[in-house]
Design an enzyme around this catalytic site. Sequence first.
Site, PDB file in Angstrom:
ATOM      1  CG  ASN A  66      -2.352   0.702   1.208  1.00 46.05           C
ATOM      2  OD1 ASN A  66      -2.969   1.433   2.106  1.00 46.05           O
ATOM      3  ND2 ASN A  66      -2.499   1.605   0.246  1.00 46.05           N
TER       4      ASN A  66
ATOM      5  CB  CYS B  85       4.108   0.860  -5.139  1.00 45.01           C
ATOM      6  SG  CYS B  85       5.700   1.154  -4.407  1.00 45.01           S
ATOM      7  NE  ARG B  86       1.553  -3.405  -7.468  1.00 43.43           N
ATOM      8  CZ  ARG B  86       1.951  -4.398  -6.844  1.00 43.43           C
ATOM      9  NH1 ARG B  86       2.064  -5.645  -8.132  1.00 43.43           N
ATOM     10  NH2 ARG B  86       2.170  -4.661  -5.212  1.00 43.43           N
ATOM     11  CB  SER B  87      -3.294  -0.486  -3.581  1.00 44.68           C
ATOM     12  OG  SER B  87      -2.065  -0.182  -2.333  1.00 44.68           O
TER      13      SER B  87
ATOM     14  CG  ASP C 131       5.691  -4.202  -6.142  1.00 42.74           C
ATOM     15  OD1 ASP C 131       6.378  -2.803  -5.955  1.00 42.74           O
ATOM     16  OD2 ASP C 131       5.655  -4.807  -5.275  1.00 42.74           O
TER      17      ASP C 131
END
Length: 172
Positions: A16, A18-20, A129
Site C-alpha cells: 500500500n 506504490c500501486r494501490s 510492482d
Amino acid sequence: MNAKPINSILFVCLGNICRSPLAEGIFRAVLAERSQGRDILLDSAATGGWEVGSAPDPRSVAVALRHSLDISGQRARKITPPDFSRFDLIFGMDRSNVADLKALAPAAMRDRIHLFLEFAQGKIRDVPDPYYDGPEAFAEVYRMIREASEALAARLAARASVPDSGQASSTI
C-alpha cells in the site's frame, strides 16, 4: 435480480505504498473529471503489514504530482476483515494480491475481489510492482492504472445508465 450499485471500491497491493495509493488517487481524479464522483467511497490497502502508517513511496508521489495529483496525504494500512463487507469491489493489483485477498475473505465475499486490469479492461494482466525499479517503472504503472481507471469509470457509467428492468445485468 437488480444489479447492486457500486458505492465503494478498495484498491489493494502488497504494501500500500506504490500501486494501490496511485490507483486510489488516479481513479478519484478520473471520477472527478467525469463528474462521476457521486459519493463513491475510495480507499486503498495492503495485504501485508510492513508499511502500515507510511506515506506512499516518494516515486509514486512524484509520478502523481507530474500529473497534478497529490497522493502524499495517504497512509498505508493493512486490509481488515470489515473491508470485505464494506467495499462493493476490491481490486488486487496483481494475481498474487488477488489470491491473498481471496484467502483472507469470507467465502460469501470472494465475488467482490477482482484483478484490476482484468475487471476494468478485460486483460488478464498484472500491474507490476515497481518498488525495486526506477522512475520509468513508476511512470509505466501510472499509465497502466490511468488507462484502466478510464475504462472502469466508463464501465461504471454505462452500468449506472442502464434502466432498472428487474433483469440481471451482465454489464458488471
